[in-house]
Structures are given as C-alpha cells and as structure tokens.
Design a protein around this motif. Structure first.
Motif, PDB file in Angstrom:
ATOM      1  N   GLN A   1       0.849  -1.195   0.000  1.00  7.13           N
ATOM      2  CA  GLN A   1       0.000   0.000   0.000  1.00  7.13           C
ATOM      3  C   GLN A   1       0.883   1.243   0.000  1.00  7.13           C
ATOM      4  O   GLN A   1       1.817   1.343   0.802  1.00  7.13           O
ATOM      5  CB  GLN A   1      -0.924   0.023   1.223  1.00  7.13           C
ATOM      6  CG  GLN A   1      -1.979  -1.074   1.205  1.00  7.13           C
ATOM      7  CD  GLN A   1      -2.864  -1.061   2.444  1.00  7.13           C
ATOM      8  OE1 GLN A   1      -2.390  -0.836   3.551  1.00  7.13           O
ATOM      9  NE2 GLN A   1      -4.153  -1.278   2.250  1.00  7.13           N
TER      10      GLN A   1
ATOM     11  N   THR B   1       0.705   5.511  -0.101  1.00 11.01           N
ATOM     12  CA  THR B   1      -0.149   6.682   0.070  1.00 11.01           C
ATOM     13  C   THR B   1       0.699   7.945   0.088  1.00 11.01           C
ATOM     14  O   THR B   1       1.455   8.169   1.052  1.00 11.01           O
ATOM     15  CB  THR B   1      -0.944   6.608   1.389  1.00 11.01           C
ATOM     16  OG1 THR B   1      -1.630   5.360   1.467  1.00 11.01           O
ATOM     17  CG2 THR B   1      -1.938   7.755   1.486  1.00 11.01           C
TER      18      THR B   1
ATOM     19  N   TRP C   1      -6.020  -1.935  -6.339  1.00  5.10           N
ATOM     20  CA  TRP C   1      -7.143  -1.156  -5.832  1.00  5.10           C
ATOM     21  C   TRP C   1      -6.662   0.273  -5.568  1.00  5.10           C
ATOM     22  O   TRP C   1      -5.498   0.481  -5.189  1.00  5.10           O
ATOM     23  CB  TRP C   1      -7.670  -1.727  -4.512  1.00  5.10           C
ATOM     24  CG  TRP C   1      -8.406  -3.019  -4.641  1.00  5.10           C
ATOM     25  CD1 TRP C   1      -9.752  -3.194  -4.651  1.00  5.10           C
ATOM     26  CD2 TRP C   1      -7.853  -4.332  -4.762  1.00  5.10           C
ATOM     27  NE1 TRP C   1     -10.087  -4.527  -4.780  1.00  5.10           N
ATOM     28  CE2 TRP C   1      -8.927  -5.246  -4.848  1.00  5.10           C
ATOM     29  CE3 TRP C   1      -6.544  -4.821  -4.814  1.00  5.10           C
ATOM     30  CZ2 TRP C   1      -8.733  -6.616  -4.978  1.00  5.10           C
ATOM     31  CZ3 TRP C   1      -6.350  -6.180  -4.942  1.00  5.10           C
ATOM     32  CH2 TRP C   1      -7.428  -7.066  -5.030  1.00  5.10           C
ATOM     33  N   ILE C   2      -7.530   1.233  -5.787  1.00  2.46           N
ATOM     34  CA  ILE C   2      -7.264   2.613  -5.362  1.00  2.46           C
ATOM     35  C   ILE C   2      -8.392   3.017  -4.424  1.00  2.46           C
ATOM     36  O   ILE C   2      -9.570   2.971  -4.803  1.00  2.46           O
ATOM     37  CB  ILE C   2      -7.168   3.582  -6.558  1.00  2.46           C
ATOM     38  CG1 ILE C   2      -5.944   3.250  -7.417  1.00  2.46           C
ATOM     39  CG2 ILE C   2      -7.083   5.038  -6.064  1.00  2.46           C
ATOM     40  CD1 ILE C   2      -5.758   4.154  -8.626  1.00  2.46           C
ATOM     41  N   ASP C   3      -8.014   3.353  -3.222  1.00  2.38           N
ATOM     42  CA  ASP C   3      -8.989   3.706  -2.176  1.00  2.38           C
ATOM     43  C   ASP C   3     -10.086   2.655  -2.049  1.00  2.38           C
ATOM     44  O   ASP C   3     -11.273   2.961  -1.921  1.00  2.38           O
ATOM     45  CB  ASP C   3      -9.603   5.090  -2.459  1.00  2.38           C
ATOM     46  CG  ASP C   3      -8.593   6.213  -2.246  1.00  2.38           C
ATOM     47  OD1 ASP C   3      -7.573   5.978  -1.574  1.00  2.38           O
ATOM     48  OD2 ASP C   3      -8.843   7.321  -2.756  1.00  2.38           O
ATOM     49  N   GLY C   4      -9.691   1.388  -2.132  1.00  4.47           N
ATOM     50  CA  GLY C   4     -10.619   0.288  -1.923  1.00  4.47           C
ATOM     51  C   GLY C   4     -11.405  -0.136  -3.137  1.00  4.47           C
ATOM     52  O   GLY C   4     -12.162  -1.115  -3.067  1.00  4.47           O
ATOM     53  N   THR C   5     -11.259   0.560  -4.255  1.00  8.80           N
ATOM     54  CA  THR C   5     -11.978   0.205  -5.479  1.00  8.80           C
ATOM     55  C   THR C   5     -11.030  -0.494  -6.449  1.00  8.80           C
ATOM     56  O   THR C   5      -9.945   0.030  -6.746  1.00  8.80           O
ATOM     57  CB  THR C   5     -12.563   1.450  -6.153  1.00  8.80           C
ATOM     58  OG1 THR C   5     -13.463   2.094  -5.244  1.00  8.80           O
ATOM     59  CG2 THR C   5     -13.306   1.083  -7.429  1.00  8.80           C
TER      60      THR C   5
ATOM     61  N   GLY D   1      -3.249  11.747  -0.533  1.00  4.61           N
ATOM     62  CA  GLY D   1      -4.279  11.078   0.253  1.00  4.61           C
ATOM     63  C   GLY D   1      -4.838   9.824  -0.378  1.00  4.61           C
ATOM     64  O   GLY D   1      -5.506   9.024   0.296  1.00  4.61           O
ATOM     65  N   GLN D   2      -4.586   9.595  -1.669  1.00  6.74           N
ATOM     66  CA  GLN D   2      -5.047   8.368  -2.308  1.00  6.74           C
ATOM     67  C   GLN D   2      -4.120   7.205  -1.946  1.00  6.74           C
ATOM     68  O   GLN D   2      -2.910   7.380  -1.806  1.00  6.74           O
ATOM     69  CB  GLN D   2      -5.071   8.513  -3.834  1.00  6.74           C
ATOM     70  CG  GLN D   2      -6.289   9.216  -4.386  1.00  6.74           C
ATOM     71  CD  GLN D   2      -6.346   9.116  -5.900  1.00  6.74           C
ATOM     72  OE1 GLN D   2      -5.326   9.224  -6.595  1.00  6.74           O
ATOM     73  NE2 GLN D   2      -7.545   8.928  -6.441  1.00  6.74           N
ATOM     74  N   THR D   3      -4.717   6.011  -1.813  1.00  2.00           N
ATOM     75  CA  THR D   3      -3.935   4.816  -1.480  1.00  2.00           C
ATOM     76  C   THR D   3      -4.040   3.797  -2.592  1.00  2.00           C
ATOM     77  O   THR D   3      -5.144   3.369  -2.967  1.00  2.00           O
ATOM     78  CB  THR D   3      -4.429   4.178  -0.167  1.00  2.00           C
ATOM     79  OG1 THR D   3      -4.232   5.095   0.912  1.00  2.00           O
ATOM     80  CG2 THR D   3      -3.659   2.893   0.133  1.00  2.00           C
TER      81      THR D   3
ATOM     82  N   GLU E   1      -3.251   0.058  -3.605  1.00  3.16           N
ATOM     83  CA  GLU E   1      -2.968  -1.245  -3.017  1.00  3.16           C
ATOM     84  C   GLU E   1      -2.692  -2.255  -4.123  1.00  3.16           C
ATOM     85  O   GLU E   1      -3.475  -2.372  -5.067  1.00  3.16           O
ATOM     86  CB  GLU E   1      -4.141  -1.727  -2.169  1.00  3.16           C
ATOM     87  CG  GLU E   1      -3.906  -3.110  -1.548  1.00  3.16           C
ATOM     88  CD  GLU E   1      -5.029  -3.549  -0.639  1.00  3.16           C
ATOM     89  OE1 GLU E   1      -5.628  -4.616  -0.906  1.00  3.16           O
ATOM     90  OE2 GLU E   1      -5.314  -2.826   0.337  1.00  3.16           O
TER      91      GLU E   1
END
Length: 780
Positions: free
Chosen positions: A149, A151, A212-216, A242-244, A246
């Motif tokens: 991850q 960020t 994934w980016i921000d869980g999507t 601020g974007q994560t 993964e």
C-alpha cells in the motif's frame, strides 16, 4: 536494531518483535530471523526493494541439485518473487536516500505474517507512507501472498511499479537451473518453469497482480517484459495526495517432487495445476487467504500452547520464536525430506541435515507431535541406502550414516574444503564427513528414544529394528583391537567437539557405540520370544545370527574411558595432556570463532579448548549411567574450557546446570541460547537461523526447568523453574496420552483426557493417576 516490546497491537505482546531502524550493512539478521515458511518452502525476508548485500532466497524442501562434479548437492535457490521496483516521480525508491520516520518491520509469530511500514520523505520533500505485508501460507503450502500500500501524504506522485519472477538467482554464484520457459497469460498471469541441471526437478512458479485505489478495484495496463531468466509486469499510475494504491501479489510454487499433487512428474499437468490454483487464489483474494493461514496457525499454537509467567517477558517470546521456526522448517508433509541446519532460512550448510535433528529437534516432536517425529525417523530409514553405501566405501559393514545428508539416498554430502587456515592461508579440510561418526549411534539413540516415549511398535517392526541392528553391525566392524591393552578402541575420529580432530577414543563416541551395540543385543533377544517371525525376516536380510555374536563380543570388550582420581573422564586419549589456554578474552566474544583470528585449527587441536559440549552431552543422553557428583566434577572442569562456538552447546550446559540445582546458571545459559538468533548481535544469523539451537531452547524449558526425562522407559519429572519464573505450563505426549502440565514454585498439576492410568516418577517417587494429579513438590 531489534525491539521486543515495540508492540503496535496489544494482542501481539510476546508474539512479535520489530526492527526499528533499517541498516543496509546488516540485512542478513532480519532476513533470517524473520523468514517465513511452512515446511514445504521457506522464504527469506529480504526487503521488496533491492539493496547491495541483500540475500534473496526461496527454497523448496527436498529439491536438491549439484552444480557440478566439484561441488556437493544443495537446496537450489529458486526464482525470486518478492522484489518490487518502485519509481517515484521518475526516481528509484530506496531507503538509502531521503529520510525515514516511523520505521517498523515486524514478524508476527502468532499469524506468521511479516509487515513493514514507514513514512519516507523524498529529496524533493514529498512524504509517502508505504506499507508491506507478506505471508507463506500454512493452509495452502504452495501459496505466497504479498500486499503493498502506497499513500502520498502531501502532494501527488507519479508511480511506476515493476514486479515479476526473477530467475537470475544463484547459490552464492552456483546456478542450479536451466534457462526454462517463461510465459504471460492474458496479460495477467506470469508463469516460469525452471528445471534443476543434475537432478531434473521441475519448478513451476506462477504469479499475478491485482490493484485497488482507495478500496476500489482498478485495471492497470501492464508493460510486459521477458528477458533472460526474468519476466515482469510494470504498471504506471498517478496518485493524488491522500489516495492509497494497493497491490496484491499472489504466487503459487510447485515442483515435480510434490507429494500432494497427482501426476506431479508430468510437467504439463503440473503447470496447468499451478495456473488453475493461482486463478482460484486470485478469486479468493489476499485477505481471505491470509485468514485461512491465520486459522491454520491458530490450530498449531493451540497444539503447542505454552505459558510462562516470568519477570522477563522476553522468555515466552523466545520460546514462541523457537517453536515458530521449528514449524516453518519441518517437512511434515513428506518423509523423504529432513530438516536443514539452517532450516529454510538461508544458504548455510546447503540445506543439509546433521545430528542436529535427532538430538536437538526430534525431542520437541516426540513429546509434542509424535506423528511428525515418526516421519523424521522414516527419513533416516530411507537413508539406510546411502548409509550402507558409505560403510561399504569405507571398508565397513552395516549402515554408516553420513555426517551431512540431503536427499535420503544420496549418501555423504559433506563438503571437503572449508574456511581459511590463519597460518598457511590455505583452505582447511573438513574432516567431519570422513571421521565424525557418532551420528550413526545418535540416530540409533533417537529411534530408541522415540520408541520408549511413544510405544509405537509398528514403527519398530517396520523400520526401527532394522536401523538399530544395521548400525550396530557398523560399529562392530569399526572397532579396532588393541592387543597391548586387550580392548576394542575407536581411533581417528571427531567427537561432538569439532575443535579436536583425529583423536582416539573420544568418550562420547565410544559410549554411544557401546549403547548402540547393547541396544541391538537387547532387541535381538526380545524378538526371539516376542516376534520370531519378524526376527527371521530381518535375519535373512541382515545376517543377524552371524552378527549378534560379534555385537556381544565387541560390546563386552569396547574401551569406555573411566574417571581419573579427580573424577574427570578424558574427552579423548590426549585431551587432558594438552596445553591449557586462558579463554577469558574469547568467552565474551560477540561473534563465534574469534579464536581462529589468533590460532589455526591445528594449533587449537593441541589445546584444552572445546567448541561445544562433548562429554557433557554424554551425561545428558545417558544420564542414569553416571553419578551426579561425577557429572558435576566434569562440568566444572570442562565448562571453563568450552567456548560455545556451536549453537548446540548452551542448551546442554543449561540443562545440566538445572540438574545440579544451579538455577541462576541454568537460566543464564538459557538466555544466551535464546539470543543466538533473536538477540542483539547484528550478524549472528546472516547465513540462516540455527535449527538445533531452537530445539535446544525448547529442551532448556522442558528437559531443564520442568525436569522432564525419559529414563529406562519411565517418564520422570523434577521441576526446577528459574527464580524469575512464577509459572510454567505446556502440553506433553507420553505413550499416546496427552498430558497438560502446570508448574509453580511449589506445586505440579497434571491433567489428561486419557482414560488410561498414567504412571510417572516425580522427584524420585513413583506416582499413578487418572484424570488429574496435584503434587506438592519438596525439592524447589
């Protein structure tokens, strides 16, 4: 630097330890002690980003190969699957540039998960949080899982991420694989095939990436690259502050030696299975796969549940560390494989098995999971082929076990040349493979120990008797008659103390050979009446009737060194006549072997200096043959002359100190044993963890502090827990019954679900009970 109390999650107290600062000049320590595995494979914990000095290892148990005729067989270093190259704003990410805060790399022993996290600030002042996770599944032994991850905290970044399968690896320069086929399926699944050059073992490694980016979930178009011995996928993405992002990477590892795969020897079938299981893993997802791994480990920890109430919280962590590594290095899945002296954590000792297994590690399994102990002994049974060949090649009869062994039928695989001679500048010859022969009786002892503790008669009928009889035949042929002294001797050997080469009548070797011969005679006589049909079968295969007479004669005539007027038993014929050296400067060493910066091995051979416990090991294994005062006199004589340059040594000395009621010394030596790998010394584990020492840590606790011994077929308990401890509890199997022991300063409580009556000897008193026993101890 390791911290044992930097607990980020309270539930992992005494379950984890943390590297709090990355040192590029001391990478080997954490690579080894934080290594992952499941007995099938072992993954050294090198960082995802590459550094000079890193050692990236992936080993699959039992896949030995020999580079060429001038080298010995070793576990080949398979393709690397963990390296991830990160380019941030066009520059390669590395911890050697910029600045780092909140750095923590942690091994979670409870769940067998490696995590690493920190905030990195680039030279341009951009702060980025990076988190890495990794596990080798105990649920699916072929699976490796990774998660990354990233960020950016203050400003956006341009990120390029490259990851794949890199077969440009070697074992310290020796390349064990042919080039192999590489392919990328559907722009998503990577698959690489490697085949060992000599043994022709096929490896199939398959990998995939998901994002994934921000869980999507997102689909990133890869740039695919295939080059010599390497393939990778590169992905580019713009991330806002601020974007994560993964990334999850899943890897499936299979070989043609897989015992759990139907038709594993068919390469097409194996590669199809590898790809299919990878796709199923991808559909399941990292998080669920990790949960399955957690559940598998939870079951193991429930089975080996220890509790220690100690003023020093490190003690329980150290014991859990030892048990963890015994789990990740032991091939419970396949009896054709043994335990390497460095487990599966490094290239040290080439993955070979030594006497470490039978004397230091096997007792843990005998008393904790007897089925695994049996599997490890069956590995030695399969090794009879190589042992008989070695005996014949050396002019002996019976089974002469190799000092180092790899694939069980390979025979002797000890290297011939070792470290530099400080005087001549030449490489020193490694004599162990030629003349360190006590391993043959060590294995016979292990068979006897297992049988006495478990009562597994089928094992003895199928394997054990044959091993004991043929090893006794070796010793009968090995003994030499001294006409002048009218006795049989064993000359030109190395005992457990490897600082003494080419000695005559090493006491440990002679006594253990005598034990082996007597054991064969005992079982031969027993089978005459109990199972004459089996004896007849073994006689036709091993000529027992002929050799039994020789066992009797040789056992009666073998020279067993006796104590002198001071009560000292000579380690060998000349040890007590050698020069005495003040070892004070070397006793405080932070690295083993510092003596050899001043002296050559030939010079040390002429001094009263011991590498490790030798005759004291004899007092531990055959303790009821020696009086307590004799053991103490020899301990006081030999301990000051022992450098403990072997990781096998501290535990034996600790256990004997417990026997002498010297709780302070016993605990001090236990602590020194726990710190061999887990302690502060930066380079103690560069080549891998110390397998035997980890088994020794368990023995310090169970055999030393709890006073557990098997003597003459009876289970003895004589607890002497350290002054810093208030309570100790653990499970123990005895003859098929599971006992749960709880020990305090003044009380021993044992419970069992077994309906059978349990017979024990506690503090010298015979005790019988069913269900539960509460014993008030006198000797504290």
């Amino acid at each position: 630097m390791l911290s044992y109390d930097a607990i980020q999650r309270p539930e992992l107290d005494q379950w984890s330890f943390t590297e709090t600062e990355f040192n590029p000049l001391a990478q080997g320590k954490c690579e080894s002690v934080m290594s992952l595995g499941n007995g099938y494979m072992g993954l050294r914990s090198a960082t995802e980003e590459a550094y000079i000095g890193a050692t990236r290892n992936l080993f699959v148990n039992g896949t030995f190969n020999r580079f060429d005729d001038f080298e010995v067989t070793e576990l080949p270093n398979a393709a690397d699957v963990t390296q991830v190259e990160l380019l941030i704003d066009g520059k390669r990410f590395t911890l050697e540039t910029g600045s780092v805060t909140d750095y923590a790399r942690t091994l979670n022993l409870r769940d067998a998960e490696l995590t690493r996290s920190f905030v990195w600030e680039s030279d341009q002042g951009k702060r980025i949080r990076l988190e890495f996770r990794r596990f080798v599944s105990m649920h699916d032994r072929h699976l490796i899982g990774m998660k990354l991850q990233i960020t950016p905290l203050d400003e956006g970044i341009s990120l390029r991420l490259a990851s794949g399968i890199n077969a440009q690896m070697s074992n310290s320069g020796s390349q064990h694989f042919h080039e192999g086929e590489k392919r990328i399926f559907d722009k998503k699944y990577l698959q690489l095939i490697q085949t060992t050059t000599e043994t022709k073992v096929d490896f199939v490694l398959s990998a995939q990436h998901q994002f994934w980016i921000d869980g999507t979930a997102v689909e990133l178009a890869p740039q695919m690259e295939i080059e010599r011995r390497k393939m990778e996928m590169a992905y580019s993405v713009e991330l806002k502050a601020g974007q994560t992002l993964e990334m999850q990477k899943l890897i499936q590892v299979h070989t043609s030696r897989d015992s759990d795969v139907h038709d594993a020897g068919n390469l097409e079938s194996l590669r199809t299975r590898s790809l299919e299981t990878l796709k199923k893993s991808g559909a399941t997802g990292y998080d669920r796969l990790f949960e399955q791994n957690q559940q598998a480990w939870a079951s193991l920890w429930d089975r080996y549940h220890f509790e220690i109430e100690s003023a020093n919280r490190f003690d329980l962590l150290a014991l859990r560390f030892a048990i963890y590594h015994m789990m990740v290095m032991t091939p419970v899945h396949d009896r054709r494989m043994g335990i390497g002296a460095k487990g599966l954590s490094g290239e040290g000792y080439k993955g070979h098995s030594f006497w470490d297994t039978e004397i230091f590690i096997l007792p843990f399994f005998i008393y904790s999971e007897p089925e695994v102990a049996r599997t490890l002994l069956e590995y030695r049974y399969l090794g009879l082929e190589g042992a008989r060949r070695k005996a014949k090649e050396n002019g002996y009869e019976g089974a002469m076990y190799p000092w180092e062994v790899a694939w069980p039928s390979d025979g002797e695989v000890t290297p011939v040349w070792g470290a530099v001679d400080i005087v001549t500048g030449k490489q020193t010859k490694i004599w162990s493979g030629f003349i360190e022969q006590h391993i043959t009786s060590d294995i016979a002892y292990a068979v006897w120990h297992y049988y006495q503790a478990t009562g597994d008669q089928k094992f003895m009928d199928d394997y054990g008797y044959e091993m004991i009889f043929d090893t006794a035949t070796f010793w009968a042929s090995r003994l030499e008659w001294d006409e002048e002294a009218s006795r049989y001797e064993i000359n030109e050997v190395i005992g457990p103390d490897e600082y003494k080469e080419h000695v005559d009548n090493n006491a440990f070797t002679n006594y253990m050979a005598h034990f082996n011969l007597q054991l064969a005679l005992q079982y031969y006589d027993e089978l005459k009446t109990r199972n004459p049909q089996l004896l007849s079968h073994l006689d036709s295969a091993l000529s027992l009737q002929h050799y039994a007479q020789e066992w009797q004669e040789k056992a009666a005539g073998i020279y067993l060194p006796k104590p002198d007027e001071r009560g000292i038993i000579a380690q060998d014929d000349t040890y007590l006549e050698k020069r005495i050296l003040d070892l004070t400067p070397y006793k405080s060493q932070t690295k083993v072997g510092t003596l050899f910066q001043d002296y050559s091995l030939d010079q040390v051979n002429e001094m009263q200096v011991s590498k490790q416990a030798d005759i004291l090991m004899l007092f531990y294994l055959l303790e009821n043959r020696f009086a307590p005062e004799l053991k103490r006199a020899n301990y006081d004589y030999y301990e000051p002359k022992t450098l403990h340059d072997s990781s096998l040594s501290f535990s034996t000395h600790s256990i004997l100190a417990s026997d002498f009621d010297d709780k302070k010394l016993a605990y001090e030596l236990f602590r020194r044993a726990t710190e061999i790998d887990l302690g502060p010394h930066e380079h103690s584990s560069d080549a891998g963890i110390h397998s035997a020492s980890l088994g020794g840590i368990w023995q310090c606790v169970v055999m030393g502090f709890a006073g557990v011994r098997m003597l003459d077929g009876e289970l003895h308990l004589h607890p002497k827990i350290p002054g810093k401890w208030q309570r100790l509890s653990f499970p123990l199997y005895w003859k098929g019954s599971l006992l749960k022991l709880n020990i305090t300063k003044d009380q021993l409580q044992i419970t069992t679900d077994s309906k059978d009556e349990i017979h024990l000897v506690i503090e010298g008193k015979k005790v019988s009970f069913t269900g539960q026993l509460q014993f008030e101890m006198i000797h504290i």
